[in-house]
Design a protein around this motif. Sequence first.
Motif, PDB file in Angstrom:
ATOM      1  N   GLN A   4      -0.252  -2.136  -7.652  1.00 42.36           N
ATOM      2  CA  GLN A   4      -1.757  -2.391  -7.489  1.00 42.36           C
ATOM      3  C   GLN A   4      -1.644  -3.602  -6.350  1.00 42.36           C
ATOM      4  O   GLN A   4      -0.812  -4.445  -6.654  1.00 42.36           O
ATOM      5  CB  GLN A   4      -2.292  -2.737  -8.576  1.00 42.36           C
ATOM      6  CG  GLN A   4      -4.002  -3.109  -8.533  1.00 42.36           C
ATOM      7  CD  GLN A   4      -4.495  -3.734  -9.666  1.00 42.36           C
ATOM      8  OE1 GLN A   4      -5.305  -4.321  -9.875  1.00 42.36           O
ATOM      9  NE2 GLN A   4      -3.853  -3.277 -10.934  1.00 42.36           N
ATOM     10  N   ARG A  25       1.094  -1.182   0.087  1.00 47.00           N
ATOM     11  CA  ARG A  25       0.024  -0.048  -0.210  1.00 47.00           C
ATOM     12  C   ARG A  25       0.959   1.138   0.105  1.00 47.00           C
ATOM     13  O   ARG A  25       0.495   2.248  -0.743  1.00 47.00           O
ATOM     14  CB  ARG A  25      -0.747  -0.098   1.279  1.00 47.00           C
ATOM     15  CG  ARG A  25      -2.166  -0.762   1.022  1.00 47.00           C
ATOM     16  CD  ARG A  25      -3.044  -0.762   2.150  1.00 47.00           C
ATOM     17  NE  ARG A  25      -4.166  -1.805   2.138  1.00 47.00           N
ATOM     18  CZ  ARG A  25      -3.927  -2.737   3.174  1.00 47.00           C
ATOM     19  NH1 ARG A  25      -3.056  -2.684   4.118  1.00 47.00           N
ATOM     20  NH2 ARG A  25      -4.701  -3.854   2.953  1.00 47.00           N
ATOM     21  N   ALA A  26       1.819   1.180   0.772  1.00 43.33           N
ATOM     22  CA  ALA A  26       2.911   2.322   0.824  1.00 43.33           C
ATOM     23  C   ALA A  26       3.544   2.575  -0.564  1.00 43.33           C
ATOM     24  O   ALA A  26       3.803   3.763  -1.184  1.00 43.33           O
ATOM     25  CB  ALA A  26       4.233   2.192   1.759  1.00 43.33           C
ATOM     26  N   TRP A  27       3.722   1.678  -1.596  1.00 45.93           N
ATOM     27  CA  TRP A  27       4.198   1.936  -2.936  1.00 45.93           C
ATOM     28  C   TRP A  27       3.031   2.430  -3.794  1.00 45.93           C
ATOM     29  O   TRP A  27       3.196   3.270  -4.783  1.00 45.93           O
ATOM     30  CB  TRP A  27       4.629   0.643  -3.437  1.00 45.93           C
ATOM     31  CG  TRP A  27       6.042   0.412  -2.852  1.00 45.93           C
ATOM     32  CD1 TRP A  27       6.537  -0.463  -1.841  1.00 45.93           C
ATOM     33  CD2 TRP A  27       7.116   1.039  -3.437  1.00 45.93           C
ATOM     34  NE1 TRP A  27       7.901  -0.345  -1.824  1.00 45.93           N
ATOM     35  CE2 TRP A  27       8.297   0.533  -2.801  1.00 45.93           C
ATOM     36  CE3 TRP A  27       7.620   1.799  -4.529  1.00 45.93           C
ATOM     37  CZ2 TRP A  27       9.646   0.861  -2.819  1.00 45.93           C
ATOM     38  CZ3 TRP A  27       8.679   2.234  -4.699  1.00 45.93           C
ATOM     39  CH2 TRP A  27       9.827   1.753  -3.913  1.00 45.93           C
ATOM     40  N   GLN A  28       1.691   1.854  -3.446  1.00 44.42           N
ATOM     41  CA  GLN A  28       0.683   2.238  -4.358  1.00 44.42           C
ATOM     42  C   GLN A  28       0.451   3.885  -4.544  1.00 44.42           C
ATOM     43  O   GLN A  28       0.010   4.265  -5.550  1.00 44.42           O
ATOM     44  CB  GLN A  28      -0.596   1.541  -3.630  1.00 44.42           C
ATOM     45  CG  GLN A  28      -0.951   0.337  -3.882  1.00 44.42           C
ATOM     46  CD  GLN A  28      -2.342  -0.100  -3.586  1.00 44.42           C
ATOM     47  OE1 GLN A  28      -2.458  -0.217  -2.395  1.00 44.42           O
ATOM     48  NE2 GLN A  28      -3.084  -0.535  -4.295  1.00 44.42           N
ATOM     49  N   SER A  29       0.745   4.513  -3.278  1.00 42.96           N
ATOM     50  CA  SER A  29       0.426   6.119  -3.465  1.00 42.96           C
ATOM     51  C   SER A  29       1.489   6.698  -4.346  1.00 42.96           C
ATOM     52  O   SER A  29       1.275   7.908  -4.597  1.00 42.96           O
ATOM     53  CB  SER A  29       0.322   6.594  -2.028  1.00 42.96           C
ATOM     54  OG  SER A  29       1.685   6.358  -1.388  1.00 42.96           O
ATOM     55  N   ARG A  30       2.485   6.105  -4.682  1.00 45.18           N
ATOM     56  CA  ARG A  30       3.578   6.920  -5.493  1.00 45.18           C
ATOM     57  C   ARG A  30       4.104   6.091  -6.649  1.00 45.18           C
ATOM     58  O   ARG A  30       5.122   6.472  -7.204  1.00 45.18           O
ATOM     59  CB  ARG A  30       4.705   7.052  -4.457  1.00 45.18           C
ATOM     60  CG  ARG A  30       5.402   5.929  -3.801  1.00 45.18           C
ATOM     61  CD  ARG A  30       6.688   6.158  -2.978  1.00 45.18           C
ATOM     62  NE  ARG A  30       7.277   5.080  -2.651  1.00 45.18           N
ATOM     63  CZ  ARG A  30       7.545   4.747  -1.431  1.00 45.18           C
ATOM     64  NH1 ARG A  30       7.320   5.334  -0.475  1.00 45.18           N
ATOM     65  NH2 ARG A  30       8.239   3.569  -1.275  1.00 45.18           N
TER      66      ARG A  30
END
Length: 167
Positions: free
Chosen positions: A61, A52-57
């Motif tokens: 998915q 989820r931390a990677w999803q924002s930037r």
Amino acid sequence: MTRFSIVVPTLNESENIDLLVSQIHALNLTLTDYEIIFVDDNSSDGTQEKIRAWQSRSNVQLIERKEKPDLTASILAGAAAAQSDVVVVMDADLSHPPEKIIDLVTPVLNGKSDITIGSRYVPGGKTENWPWHRRWLSQIGGWLARPISDVNDGTSGFFAFRKELIN
């Protein structure tokens, strides 16, 4: 349009997520060339939070599966969600080298192959840091698959294919 989708099934892989995504992003590609789809089988170690931390930037998915862990079901779920017609499947445990993704997917993207497999048992392939029992199980699995496939490494887990083949 995304040129290819990378499906990564996970189960308790939190310690590998940052390094895997970083290594994929280090490839000579633009973020629109690919997407990374993690399919998590209800990890209990913080894997989902790392993703989820990677999803924002990033172009990452997360699909959360709550059913019984099932590698095949996870791969199929990821392929179904893929925006591309070409799918790469790889493990999150860093046993499949991200730097080989381009070599793996290029023959499929170019229409020369419908499927490619990254094998540990061909020149240049390797099984670094594997205990003897894991090597033995892998070779037994490949041997068992030989009657139904002419592939050297039927249990590789690192492959690319045209999504239409799932049908």
